[in-house]
Design a protein around this motif. Sequence first.
Motif, PDB file in Angstrom:
ATOM      1  N   TYR A  11       6.933   5.035  -6.883  1.00 38.01           N
ATOM      2  CA  TYR A  11       5.958   5.977  -7.431  1.00 38.01           C
ATOM      3  C   TYR A  11       4.562   5.372  -7.288  1.00 38.01           C
ATOM      4  O   TYR A  11       4.368   4.171  -7.494  1.00 38.01           O
ATOM      5  CB  TYR A  11       6.275   6.223  -8.918  1.00 38.01           C
ATOM      6  CG  TYR A  11       5.302   7.142  -9.607  1.00 38.01           C
ATOM      7  CD1 TYR A  11       5.405   8.535  -9.450  1.00 38.01           C
ATOM      8  CD2 TYR A  11       4.276   6.637 -10.407  1.00 38.01           C
ATOM      9  CE1 TYR A  11       4.504   9.380 -10.082  1.00 38.01           C
ATOM     10  CE2 TYR A  11       3.374   7.482 -11.033  1.00 38.01           C
ATOM     11  CZ  TYR A  11       3.489   8.857 -10.874  1.00 38.01           C
ATOM     12  OH  TYR A  11       2.591   9.691 -11.487  1.00 38.01           O
ATOM     13  N   CYS A  12       3.617   6.215  -6.901  1.00 40.74           N
ATOM     14  CA  CYS A  12       2.244   5.743  -6.770  1.00 40.74           C
ATOM     15  C   CYS A  12       1.407   6.314  -7.901  1.00 40.74           C
ATOM     16  O   CYS A  12       1.313   7.526  -8.072  1.00 40.74           O
ATOM     17  CB  CYS A  12       1.655   6.161  -5.420  1.00 40.74           C
ATOM     18  SG  CYS A  12      -0.103   5.782  -5.287  1.00 40.74           S
ATOM     19  N   GLY A  13       0.802   5.395  -8.679  1.00 38.66           N
ATOM     20  CA  GLY A  13      -0.026   5.810  -9.804  1.00 38.66           C
ATOM     21  C   GLY A  13      -1.376   6.360  -9.350  1.00 38.66           C
ATOM     22  O   GLY A  13      -2.019   7.104 -10.087  1.00 38.66           O
ATOM     23  N   SER A  14      -1.794   6.025  -8.147  1.00 35.20           N
ATOM     24  CA  SER A  14      -3.089   6.494  -7.658  1.00 35.20           C
ATOM     25  C   SER A  14      -3.032   7.964  -7.271  1.00 35.20           C
ATOM     26  O   SER A  14      -3.847   8.767  -7.727  1.00 35.20           O
ATOM     27  CB  SER A  14      -3.527   5.672  -6.443  1.00 35.20           C
ATOM     28  OG  SER A  14      -3.661   4.328  -6.816  1.00 35.20           O
ATOM     29  N   CYS A  15      -2.064   8.313  -6.430  1.00 32.33           N
ATOM     30  CA  CYS A  15      -1.963   9.724  -6.031  1.00 32.33           C
ATOM     31  C   CYS A  15      -0.959  10.496  -6.895  1.00 32.33           C
ATOM     32  O   CYS A  15      -0.744  11.682  -6.695  1.00 32.33           O
ATOM     33  CB  CYS A  15      -1.636   9.853  -4.539  1.00 32.33           C
ATOM     34  SG  CYS A  15      -0.079   9.117  -4.057  1.00 32.33           S
ATOM     35  N   GLN A  16      -0.353   9.764  -7.851  1.00 31.86           N
ATOM     36  CA  GLN A  16       0.578  10.355  -8.815  1.00 31.86           C
ATOM     37  C   GLN A  16       1.695  11.150  -8.142  1.00 31.86           C
ATOM     38  O   GLN A  16       1.966  12.298  -8.485  1.00 31.86           O
ATOM     39  CB  GLN A  16      -0.178  11.224  -9.829  1.00 31.86           C
ATOM     40  CG  GLN A  16      -1.191  10.388 -10.616  1.00 31.86           C
ATOM     41  CD  GLN A  16      -1.743  11.107 -11.820  1.00 31.86           C
ATOM     42  OE1 GLN A  16      -1.570  12.307 -11.983  1.00 31.86           O
ATOM     43  NE2 GLN A  16      -2.421  10.364 -12.683  1.00 31.86           N
TER      44      GLN A  16
ATOM     45  N   SER B  42       0.840  -1.202   0.000  1.00 29.12           N
ATOM     46  CA  SER B  42       0.000   0.000   0.000  1.00 29.12           C
ATOM     47  C   SER B  42       0.873   1.249   0.000  1.00 29.12           C
ATOM     48  O   SER B  42       1.971   1.268   0.550  1.00 29.12           O
ATOM     49  CB  SER B  42      -0.964  -0.001   1.185  1.00 29.12           C
ATOM     50  OG  SER B  42      -0.280  -0.324   2.375  1.00 29.12           O
ATOM     51  N   CYS B  43       0.348   2.279  -0.618  1.00 32.59           N
ATOM     52  CA  CYS B  43       1.089   3.544  -0.751  1.00 32.59           C
ATOM     53  C   CYS B  43       1.175   4.240   0.603  1.00 32.59           C
ATOM     54  O   CYS B  43       0.152   4.442   1.264  1.00 32.59           O
ATOM     55  CB  CYS B  43       0.366   4.434  -1.763  1.00 32.59           C
ATOM     56  SG  CYS B  43       0.988   6.127  -1.795  1.00 32.59           S
ATOM     57  N   PRO B  44       2.390   4.617   1.028  1.00 31.19           N
ATOM     58  CA  PRO B  44       2.530   5.291   2.340  1.00 31.19           C
ATOM     59  C   PRO B  44       1.897   6.695   2.335  1.00 31.19           C
ATOM     60  O   PRO B  44       1.667   7.265   3.399  1.00 31.19           O
ATOM     61  CB  PRO B  44       4.036   5.401   2.534  1.00 31.19           C
ATOM     62  CG  PRO B  44       4.660   4.557   1.479  1.00 31.19           C
ATOM     63  CD  PRO B  44       3.680   4.449   0.362  1.00 31.19           C
ATOM     64  N   LEU B  45       1.583   7.220   1.163  1.00 30.47           N
ATOM     65  CA  LEU B  45       1.041   8.581   1.093  1.00 30.47           C
ATOM     66  C   LEU B  45      -0.490   8.576   1.058  1.00 30.47           C
ATOM     67  O   LEU B  45      -1.136   9.316   1.790  1.00 30.47           O
ATOM     68  CB  LEU B  45       1.584   9.318  -0.137  1.00 30.47           C
ATOM     69  CG  LEU B  45       3.112   9.439  -0.236  1.00 30.47           C
ATOM     70  CD1 LEU B  45       3.491  10.139  -1.541  1.00 30.47           C
ATOM     71  CD2 LEU B  45       3.698  10.195   0.962  1.00 30.47           C
ATOM     72  N   CYS B  46      -1.076   7.720   0.168  1.00 28.15           N
ATOM     73  CA  CYS B  46      -2.541   7.744   0.045  1.00 28.15           C
ATOM     74  C   CYS B  46      -3.201   6.453   0.512  1.00 28.15           C
ATOM     75  O   CYS B  46      -4.418   6.371   0.582  1.00 28.15           O
ATOM     76  CB  CYS B  46      -2.939   8.049  -1.404  1.00 28.15           C
ATOM     77  SG  CYS B  46      -2.596   6.696  -2.542  1.00 28.15           S
ATOM     78  N   GLY B  47      -2.388   5.430   0.799  1.00 29.63           N
ATOM     79  CA  GLY B  47      -2.937   4.174   1.307  1.00 29.63           C
ATOM     80  C   GLY B  47      -3.488   3.251   0.247  1.00 29.63           C
ATOM     81  O   GLY B  47      -3.852   2.115   0.546  1.00 29.63           O
TER      82      GLY B  47
HETATM   83 ZN   LIG Z   1      -0.453   7.013  -3.353  1.00 29.75          ZN
END
Ligand SMILES: [Zn+2]
Length: 240
Positions: A56-61, A21-26
């Motif tokens: 890199y997170c594609g969800s929160c870019q 899971s993304c540490p920024l947006c989950g």
């Molecule tokens: Zn993210």
Amino acid sequence: MFFIYQIRTLTHKVTPCNDLSCPLCGSKAGLELAILQKYAWFLMPMWPEGKFGVAYCGSCQQKIPNVKWTDELEERYYQLKKQTKTPLNLWRGLFINPLLLAAFIGVIAGTVYILAQGNKRNQIENKVLLSEYIAAPKAGDLYRVAVLVTEPTPSYNYTYFRYMNISGDTLFVEKLKTGLPTYGSWDQLNTTEPNAFDGKKIPLSHSVFKKNQDFLIMGEETIHIFFKGVDRAGQTLVKN
Ligand SMILES: [Zn+2]
């Protein structure tokens, strides 16, 4: 030796990590981890430097800063990094560049050598030809001369002598009516107009001319007219 090289970056691979899971947006969709490597570059890759990872997170870019990485992400990074081998071709410049440099130096040295040889040959040919021209004067030969003038102050007058005829050891020339005080200004003198030369026969020693390539007037003891070259058939041979 000093040379400038660049540091470039190679992207080895980008691995999707949908189980993390993304540490920024989950979000659990869209996290990817890239393994990159820096290397020195000069004309081609020279040597590899350290590998590093970019998440890199594609969800929160967003790029995930290293300080925000979770333990799982970090663990995945070390795992992927271990699997990524440094390609051998990142070293190739270290072997090829010295060969290129050697070839380059070889070409330069070869060119310089050939030019120097050509120049030397030209000088020798010029010298031989000049001796031939002096030994066998032809009608129309123009001698470039520097006449030492002592009055009012010592200086040179640059002018032409024109070959007239030869009798025994005496070479007769006539002087151009005009002259210039600047060295190398022979081309500015007009030698073709009628009556450009004064018609007065100057007797010169041919043997001295052949031996010293300078002019000694018959009956004189010192040389004060210096030979600088000959113009024949539109070509100039300069005395070196
Ligand atoms: Zn993210």
